[in-house]
Design a protein around this motif. Structure first.
Motif, mmCIF file in Angstrom:
data_model
loop_
_atom_site.group_PDB
_atom_site.id
_atom_site.type_symbol
_atom_site.label_atom_id
_atom_site.label_comp_id
_atom_site.label_asym_id
_atom_site.label_seq_id
_atom_site.Cartn_x
_atom_site.Cartn_y
_atom_site.Cartn_z
ATOM 1 N N SER A 26 0.802 -1.218 0.000
ATOM 2 C CA SER A 26 0.000 0.000 0.000
ATOM 3 C C SER A 26 0.837 1.272 0.000
ATOM 4 O O SER A 26 0.290 2.352 -0.156
ATOM 5 N N ASN A 27 2.121 1.169 0.192
ATOM 6 C CA ASN A 27 2.951 2.359 0.277
ATOM 7 C C ASN A 27 3.704 2.670 -1.004
ATOM 8 O O ASN A 27 4.636 3.463 -0.991
ATOM 9 N N LYS A 28 3.321 2.025 -2.096
ATOM 10 C CA LYS A 28 3.999 2.312 -3.353
ATOM 11 C C LYS A 28 3.650 3.717 -3.807
ATOM 12 O O LYS A 28 2.508 4.157 -3.667
ATOM 13 N N PRO A 29 4.599 4.442 -4.361
ATOM 14 C CA PRO A 29 4.276 5.784 -4.860
ATOM 15 C C PRO A 29 3.413 5.706 -6.112
ATOM 16 O O PRO A 29 3.389 4.700 -6.813
ATOM 17 N N SER A 30 2.718 6.779 -6.372
ATOM 18 C CA SER A 30 1.852 6.840 -7.547
ATOM 19 C C SER A 30 2.688 6.927 -8.815
ATOM 20 O O SER A 30 3.802 7.461 -8.803
ATOM 21 N N PRO A 31 2.154 6.437 -9.925
ATOM 22 C CA PRO A 31 2.870 6.609 -11.187
ATOM 23 C C PRO A 31 2.885 8.088 -11.580
ATOM 24 O O PRO A 31 2.019 8.870 -11.172
ATOM 25 N N VAL A 32 3.861 8.468 -12.367
ATOM 26 C CA VAL A 32 4.049 9.866 -12.741
ATOM 27 C C VAL A 32 2.880 10.378 -13.570
ATOM 28 O O VAL A 32 2.497 11.548 -13.452
ATOM 29 N N TRP A 33 2.252 9.523 -14.363
ATOM 30 C CA TRP A 33 1.189 9.978 -15.244
ATOM 31 C C TRP A 33 -0.061 10.392 -14.487
ATOM 32 O O TRP A 33 -0.867 11.169 -14.997
ATOM 33 N N LEU A 34 -0.249 9.911 -13.261
ATOM 34 C CA LEU A 34 -1.483 10.174 -12.539
ATOM 35 C C LEU A 34 -1.675 11.659 -12.201
ATOM 36 O O LEU A 34 -2.699 12.235 -12.572
ATOM 37 N N PRO A 35 -0.744 12.339 -11.534
ATOM 38 C CA PRO A 35 -0.973 13.758 -11.264
ATOM 39 C C PRO A 35 -0.949 14.610 -12.529
ATOM 40 O O PRO A 35 -1.670 15.604 -12.624
ATOM 41 N N VAL A 36 -0.158 14.203 -13.509
ATOM 42 C CA VAL A 36 -0.095 14.952 -14.768
ATOM 43 C C VAL A 36 -1.446 14.882 -15.472
ATOM 44 O O VAL A 36 -1.975 15.897 -15.943
ATOM 45 N N THR A 37 -2.034 13.700 -15.533
ATOM 46 C CA THR A 37 -3.340 13.537 -16.162
ATOM 47 C C THR A 37 -4.429 14.275 -15.388
ATOM 48 O O THR A 37 -5.303 14.904 -15.993
ATOM 49 N N ALA A 38 -4.369 14.237 -14.065
ATOM 50 C CA ALA A 38 -5.382 14.913 -13.249
ATOM 51 C C ALA A 38 -5.329 16.422 -13.449
ATOM 52 O O ALA A 38 -6.367 17.068 -13.623
ATOM 53 N N VAL A 39 -4.145 16.990 -13.441
ATOM 54 C CA VAL A 39 -4.019 18.438 -13.646
ATOM 55 C C VAL A 39 -4.450 18.812 -15.055
ATOM 56 O O VAL A 39 -5.113 19.833 -15.264
ATOM 57 N N THR A 40 -4.114 17.987 -16.026
ATOM 58 C CA THR A 40 -4.531 18.248 -17.404
ATOM 59 C C THR A 40 -6.057 18.232 -17.513
ATOM 60 O O THR A 40 -6.645 19.099 -18.175
ATOM 61 N N LEU A 41 -6.712 17.272 -16.858
ATOM 62 C CA LEU A 41 -8.172 17.215 -16.895
ATOM 63 C C LEU A 41 -8.806 18.434 -16.224
ATOM 64 O O LEU A 41 -9.822 18.950 -16.701
ATOM 65 N N ILE A 42 -8.217 18.911 -15.145
ATOM 66 C CA ILE A 42 -8.739 20.113 -14.495
ATOM 67 C C ILE A 42 -8.630 21.308 -15.426
ATOM 68 O O ILE A 42 -9.582 22.076 -15.598
ATOM 69 N N VAL A 43 -7.470 21.466 -16.051
ATOM 70 C CA VAL A 43 -7.248 22.598 -16.948
ATOM 71 C C VAL A 43 -8.181 22.511 -18.154
ATOM 72 O O VAL A 43 -8.766 23.518 -18.576
ATOM 73 N N CYS A 75 -14.925 16.517 -16.770
ATOM 74 C CA CYS A 75 -13.457 16.480 -16.760
ATOM 75 C C CYS A 75 -12.912 16.790 -15.372
ATOM 76 O O CYS A 75 -11.978 16.134 -14.892
ATOM 77 N N MET A 76 -13.511 17.770 -14.722
ATOM 78 C CA MET A 76 -13.027 18.137 -13.389
ATOM 79 C C MET A 76 -13.340 17.058 -12.355
ATOM 80 O O MET A 76 -12.514 16.770 -11.483
ATOM 81 N N VAL A 77 -14.498 16.417 -12.455
ATOM 82 C CA VAL A 77 -14.837 15.338 -11.526
ATOM 83 C C VAL A 77 -13.936 14.126 -11.761
ATOM 84 O O VAL A 77 -13.508 13.462 -10.813
ATOM 85 N N ALA A 78 -13.631 13.851 -13.019
ATOM 86 C CA ALA A 78 -12.717 12.743 -13.320
ATOM 87 C C ALA A 78 -11.332 13.007 -12.735
ATOM 88 O O ALA A 78 -10.674 12.088 -12.233
ATOM 89 N N SER A 79 -10.895 14.261 -12.773
ATOM 90 C CA SER A 79 -9.586 14.585 -12.188
ATOM 91 C C SER A 79 -9.613 14.406 -10.684
ATOM 92 O O SER A 79 -8.620 13.972 -10.089
ATOM 93 N N LEU A 80 -10.732 14.736 -10.042
ATOM 94 C CA LEU A 80 -10.831 14.504 -8.605
ATOM 95 C C LEU A 80 -10.776 13.011 -8.277
ATOM 96 O O LEU A 80 -10.207 12.601 -7.277
ATOM 97 N N GLY A 81 -11.395 12.221 -9.136
ATOM 98 C CA GLY A 81 -11.306 10.775 -8.954
ATOM 99 C C GLY A 81 -9.882 10.262 -9.058
ATOM 100 O O GLY A 81 -9.456 9.393 -8.297
ATOM 101 N N LEU A 82 -9.134 10.801 -9.997
ATOM 102 C CA LEU A 82 -7.725 10.418 -10.124
ATOM 103 C C LEU A 82 -6.907 10.896 -8.936
ATOM 104 O O LEU A 82 -6.052 10.167 -8.429
ATOM 105 N N LEU A 83 -7.163 12.126 -8.495
ATOM 106 C CA LEU A 83 -6.390 12.662 -7.385
ATOM 107 C C LEU A 83 -6.670 11.933 -6.071
ATOM 108 O O LEU A 83 -5.850 11.962 -5.155
ATOM 109 N N SER A 84 -7.818 11.272 -5.974
ATOM 110 C CA SER A 84 -8.082 10.496 -4.764
ATOM 111 C C SER A 84 -7.210 9.245 -4.701
ATOM 112 O O SER A 84 -7.063 8.646 -3.644
#
Length: 87
Positions: A26-43, A75-84
């Motif tokens: 459970s302590n593995k770090p997130s993949p790099v694409w996850l925050p990048v995709t979430a921020v892109t979806l918000i924008v 798009c913004m709700v999907a980014s929140l789902g990713l950020l969770s």
């Protein structure tokens, strides 16, 4: 008047029959694409809504009418789902 007895509290000991959680899984770090995709979806979501309102509901897709709002907010709700899922 006699003094009352002072009671001592027992020290808490956790139960031994419950196995501790696996630390490595459970302590593995997130993949790099996850925050990048979430921020892109918000924008993209915010940009979609801004363009929709500033163009007097003619852009991005005029035939969708108010469904453009669903796309922007979706798009913004999907980014929140990713950020969770971000660790």
């Amino acid at each position: 008047m006699p003094k009352s007895q002072v009671r001592k509290k027992k020290v808490y000991t956790p139960p031994t029959d419950i196995a501790p959680a696996v630390k490595g899984a459970s302590n593995k770090p997130s993949p790099v694409w996850l925050p990048v995709t979430a921020v892109t979806l918000i924008v993209v979501g915010i940009a979609w809504l801004v363009v929709y309102y500033l163009s007097s509901q003619q852009w991005p897709v005029a035939s969708w009418e108010y469904w453009n709002l669903a796309v922007g907010f979706g798009c913004m709700v999907a980014s929140l789902g990713l950020l969770s899922r971000w660790r």
